[in-house]
Structure formats: C-alpha cells, structure tokens
Design a protein around this motif. Sequence first.
Motif, mmCIF file in Angstrom:
data_model
loop_
_atom_site.group_PDB
_atom_site.id
_atom_site.type_symbol
_atom_site.label_atom_id
_atom_site.label_comp_id
_atom_site.label_asym_id
_atom_site.label_seq_id
_atom_site.Cartn_x
_atom_site.Cartn_y
_atom_site.Cartn_z
ATOM 1 N N SER A 155 14.626 -3.132 70.869
ATOM 2 C CA SER A 155 15.660 -2.294 71.547
ATOM 3 C C SER A 155 14.585 -1.478 72.333
ATOM 4 C CB SER A 155 16.845 -2.164 71.297
ATOM 5 O OG SER A 155 16.673 -1.189 70.697
ATOM 6 N N SER A 156 13.473 -1.212 72.625
ATOM 7 C CA SER A 156 12.626 0.036 72.367
ATOM 8 C C SER A 156 12.227 0.114 74.198
ATOM 9 C CB SER A 156 11.873 0.010 72.327
ATOM 10 O OG SER A 156 10.588 0.753 72.538
ATOM 11 N N ILE A 157 12.281 0.869 75.020
ATOM 12 C CA ILE A 157 11.383 0.975 75.967
ATOM 13 C C ILE A 157 10.283 1.452 76.101
ATOM 14 C CG2 ILE A 157 13.740 1.701 76.992
ATOM 15 C CD1 ILE A 157 12.768 4.552 77.375
ATOM 16 N N SER A 158 9.888 1.077 74.890
ATOM 17 C CA SER A 158 8.443 1.701 75.638
ATOM 18 C C SER A 158 6.769 0.542 75.064
ATOM 19 C CB SER A 158 8.035 2.998 73.750
ATOM 20 O OG SER A 158 8.698 3.576 73.816
ATOM 21 N N GLY A 159 7.440 -1.206 75.054
ATOM 22 C CA GLY A 159 6.965 -1.335 75.174
ATOM 23 C C GLY A 159 5.542 -1.906 74.249
ATOM 24 N N GLU A 160 4.282 -2.028 74.626
ATOM 25 C CA GLU A 160 3.639 -2.022 73.381
ATOM 26 C C GLU A 160 3.353 -0.659 72.500
ATOM 27 O OE1 GLU A 160 0.120 -3.501 74.747
ATOM 28 O OE2 GLU A 160 1.278 -5.718 75.556
ATOM 29 N N GLN A 161 3.426 0.658 72.967
ATOM 30 C CA GLN A 161 3.152 2.211 71.795
ATOM 31 C C GLN A 161 4.825 1.342 71.459
ATOM 32 O OE1 GLN A 161 0.630 3.944 72.900
ATOM 33 N NE2 GLN A 161 0.489 1.889 74.505
ATOM 34 N N SER A 162 5.754 0.764 71.246
ATOM 35 C CA SER A 162 6.409 1.016 70.522
ATOM 36 C C SER A 162 6.287 1.489 68.838
ATOM 37 C CB SER A 162 7.778 0.267 71.162
ATOM 38 O OG SER A 162 8.323 -0.306 69.996
ATOM 39 N N THR A 163 7.234 2.035 68.095
ATOM 40 C CA THR A 163 6.684 1.806 66.750
ATOM 41 C C THR A 163 7.856 0.604 66.136
ATOM 42 O OG1 THR A 163 5.632 3.618 66.511
ATOM 43 C CG2 THR A 163 6.870 2.925 64.453
ATOM 44 N N LEU B 123 14.648 -2.107 61.106
ATOM 45 C CA LEU B 123 13.133 -1.861 61.288
ATOM 46 C C LEU B 123 13.694 -0.251 62.158
ATOM 47 C CD1 LEU B 123 11.555 -3.418 59.598
ATOM 48 C CD2 LEU B 123 12.941 -4.432 60.999
ATOM 49 N N ALA B 124 13.654 0.531 62.044
ATOM 50 C CA ALA B 124 13.857 1.962 62.623
ATOM 51 C C ALA B 124 12.761 2.823 62.793
ATOM 52 C CB ALA B 124 15.037 3.450 62.127
ATOM 53 N N ALA B 125 12.748 4.314 63.726
ATOM 54 C CA ALA B 125 11.309 4.648 64.209
ATOM 55 C C ALA B 125 12.269 5.844 64.825
ATOM 56 C CB ALA B 125 10.659 4.003 65.308
ATOM 57 N N ARG B 126 12.114 7.076 64.601
ATOM 58 C CA ARG B 126 12.076 8.098 64.659
ATOM 59 C C ARG B 126 10.868 8.982 65.329
ATOM 60 N NH1 ARG B 126 16.341 9.261 59.985
ATOM 61 N NH2 ARG B 126 14.403 9.973 58.260
ATOM 62 N N GLY B 127 10.812 9.783 66.821
ATOM 63 C CA GLY B 127 9.858 10.498 66.686
ATOM 64 C C GLY B 127 9.128 11.780 65.207
ATOM 65 N N GLY B 128 10.364 12.870 65.344
ATOM 66 C CA GLY B 128 10.397 13.957 64.546
ATOM 67 C C GLY B 128 10.386 13.675 62.961
ATOM 68 N N GLY B 129 10.558 14.528 61.772
ATOM 69 C CA GLY B 129 11.115 14.262 60.913
ATOM 70 C C GLY B 129 11.938 14.733 60.544
ATOM 71 N N TYR B 130 13.105 13.961 59.941
ATOM 72 C CA TYR B 130 14.506 14.512 59.855
ATOM 73 C C TYR B 130 15.108 13.704 58.329
ATOM 74 C CZ TYR B 130 14.554 12.863 64.289
ATOM 75 O OH TYR B 130 14.173 13.454 65.890
ATOM 76 N N GLY B 131 13.820 14.176 57.190
ATOM 77 C CA GLY B 131 14.331 13.902 55.764
ATOM 78 C C GLY B 131 15.258 15.511 55.779
ATOM 79 N N ILE C 92 14.696 0.187 57.073
ATOM 80 C CA ILE C 92 13.494 0.115 56.791
ATOM 81 C C ILE C 92 12.989 1.222 58.014
ATOM 82 C CG2 ILE C 92 11.121 -0.023 56.193
ATOM 83 C CD1 ILE C 92 12.693 -3.009 55.509
ATOM 84 N N THR C 93 12.462 2.254 57.799
ATOM 85 C CA THR C 93 12.533 3.717 58.665
ATOM 86 C C THR C 93 10.866 4.728 58.327
ATOM 87 O OG1 THR C 93 14.182 3.795 58.788
ATOM 88 C CG2 THR C 93 12.909 5.869 59.247
ATOM 89 N N ALA C 94 10.376 4.083 59.927
ATOM 90 C CA ALA C 94 9.223 4.969 60.035
ATOM 91 C C ALA C 94 9.600 6.270 61.120
ATOM 92 C CB ALA C 94 8.402 4.717 60.837
ATOM 93 N N GLU C 95 8.847 7.368 60.553
ATOM 94 C CA GLU C 95 9.294 8.644 61.353
ATOM 95 C C GLU C 95 7.867 9.366 62.055
ATOM 96 O OE1 GLU C 95 11.938 11.002 59.467
ATOM 97 O OE2 GLU C 95 10.512 12.604 58.376
#
Lengths: 216, 216
Positions: free
Chosen positions: B9-17, B136-144, B173-176
């Motif tokens: 669902s990312s809109i960032s194409g090849e840049q998408s984590t 498979l979740a990706a978020r730009g900042g830190g939310y821990g 499974i999340t990369a932040e």
Amino acid sequence: MPKLLHIDSSISGEQSTSRRLTARAARRWSAVHPGGTVTYRDLGLHPVPHFDAVTGLARMIRPEDRSRAQQLSFALSVELVEEIKRADTVLLGLPLYNFGPPSTVKAWVDHLIAPGISIDAETNAGLLGDTEFIVLAARGGGYGPGTPREGWDHAEPWLTHALSPTGLEPRFITAELTVAGSNPAMADLVPLAAISLGQAETAIDELWATDQAAAS
Amino acid sequence: MPKLLHIDSSISGEQSTSRRLTARAARRWSAVHPGGTVTYRDLGLHPVPHFDAVTGLARMIRPEDRSRAQQLSFALSVELVEEIKRADTVLLGLPLYNFGPPSTVKAWVDHLIAPGISIDAETNAGLLGDTEFIVLAARGGGYGPGTPREGWDHAEPWLTHALSPTGLEPRFITAELTVAGSNPAMADLVPLAAISLGQAETAIDELWATDQAAAS
C-alpha cells in the motif's frame, strides 16, 4: 465578514448523527454571526481522491517536473488548505467507521499535511493555527472510561496528532451509542444514548457564547 | 497447494521500506512453500474506492433493490473478502502516513467488514480466522515506549481492532525510524534505524520456521 467552513463525511445521509450535529452547529454559528458566510464540503458524497502512488510524489519534485496528475493532486491540496485558511471556524462531522475515521477524512488530512502550504517549509511552524476547528463526532457504540471498548475510538486521538503540524487543534463534541436505538442487543443503552446526544446538543448550543456576549 | 496473498500500500515505490519487507517475506514464503501460488494486490498504485455515501447503503438494502453503483461496490467487497478466504497467508505492507494507515488501507478494511461475507450474519462469528495475517509495517519516526511520540502510531492498534470481527488477527513486524537516513535532524538515529530494520528482516527470515521443520 466571519467565515464558516462546514464539512460532512458521513455516508448515512439523513440517518447520520454527525450530519445532524454539524447542521445544528452551523445554525448556531449563523445565529451568533449574522452576515457571516458559509462554505460547504461533503466528503461523503464527493470524496477527495486517495493520496496514491501516482500523486504522492508531486510533493517531492519541482513544480515544472510534475505530470498532469501530479499537478492536479497538488492543486487539490492547495485548494483544501486555502479553504481552511479563509475560514474563521471549521466544523467537521466525524463518524466512526470500523473504529477509525472514514477513509475520505484520512485522504482529506493527507492532502492537508503539506510543507510549504500548511506548514512553513523553513521553520516547520503550522500555518493553520488561526482557524478554530470544531469536530462533531458520532460513534455507534460506547467507548468511555471503564467500558469494554475504551480506547477503540482511533479517530479522535489520531486526528489531533495528524493535524498538530498544521496548528489546527480539534475541539471534540461527541455523541455516542448512536446505534442503540436500532440494535436490539443495545436496547438497555437507549437512555444513555439520549443523554449523550443531549449533552452534545447542549455543548453545541453553548458554542461561541463569549462572542455573543462580546457583541451584545 | 498453499496460497499467499501479497498486498502493498505504500506510495513510495522503490523507496518504500514496507514494500522491501513484504517482498522479503514473499520470497521467504515461497522458499518454505515450494509450489505455492502468490496473488498480488497493489493498493498504492490501484486503490480501492472509498466506501462512500453512494455505495455505503448497498449493504443495507435487498440485492434486487441495489443501483448499479451499489452492485459494483458490493461485488468489490465480495471479491476482496474471497481473496482472503482463498489465501493461507496474507502479507500486508503498512506504512504510517500522518500517524495513521494509508486511506487506501482504511478503504480496503471498510470493504472487508461485511456481515454475510466476512462475518456470520446470524452468530456474528468471524469467517476469516483460518487465514494467517502478517503485517509488515514501516514508520518514519520512533514510537517506542518512553519516546516523545509513544502512542502516536494509530495504524497498528486500529488495524487489530478493526479486523477483529472477521477473525483476522494481525501479527506485526515493524521497522521504524525509516526516514532517519534522509532527515538531517534525525542523523543521530541512523544506527537505531539500521537495528530496527535488521530486527524486522530477521523476524521475517524466521517466519514459517515450524512449517519448514515439519516438512523436513
């Protein structure tokens, strides 16, 4: 002349509680601001497009390099932000669907969060802080403290966080248990639903009381 | 033959984590399930329509009374639900945009929550509980825990609640901190971002280990 922007997003037409509440608030605003002008947008009937892969990159490239679709997407973001800047007060009807905002409200917010338009690109200061933002929220169940679904309303806390970079600060007036009357399993909750609706209506009727006092 | 449904669902194409992570998970799945088949859906490039006012009523009226637009909306809901029922495993790439899910993911979920299709209309039992669901979740900042924006990720808790009536239970499974490398203000966080990505990749590489052991 004072300006109101009135936005609905419910898909339920005349059955909608949030539409009933925004209509009441708009009448109240007009009564307190004679001569004011009202602009109306219906996200439920005329959704803004998803912020999708084709248009998402419009924000990241030079204006002269944008495709036609990207130009249109960027122009829509500008239009939606300018609509808010022009308004002294924004009313948003916010129903809760599947424990989140309508996807149309998410798409609207995605358009609003735009460095250079709603956020100062140099200082990161929000540029919409001069506009009053009142959210008339409606949710079918109960989500208050101590209820089994406390914390399941993911629309209100999300909206506050999502708009914070722009300076827009939502004030929520919420009616809940709105489906109690039509769901036999919730029959016991009908009296509480009526109390919740009544409290929301009272809160609406007390809006802009200070303006009124100052004007009289 | 085992079946995988792979959704981005990312809109960032090849840049998408998140796309990078779903691709890794799909490769892992195929390695562990030789002969399995993969279906792919791209919500970022080909969004499903908003669940809007015109189509929303399709669920509440008799099939023979539905307009053409309502028939198409209902058919899309059926298609999206059947796609999940046919799959043994669903992978969903879930980026965090403005502290919530992409509006396309919200619209997809709104289509999935459908009594009579994904939820038993008599018993309210969820009908999708047989499908494994890995996000498979990706978020730009830190939310821990303990960070200034702890609790600002409104996508993950919402998704769990929203899909609960269907029986689908997301495993995240999340990369932040994914924008740390491109945001000078987050330069100090680059090492933490690399650790987060590495942990997500390791978690992916350990998926279906039990299946593999059972098969060997």
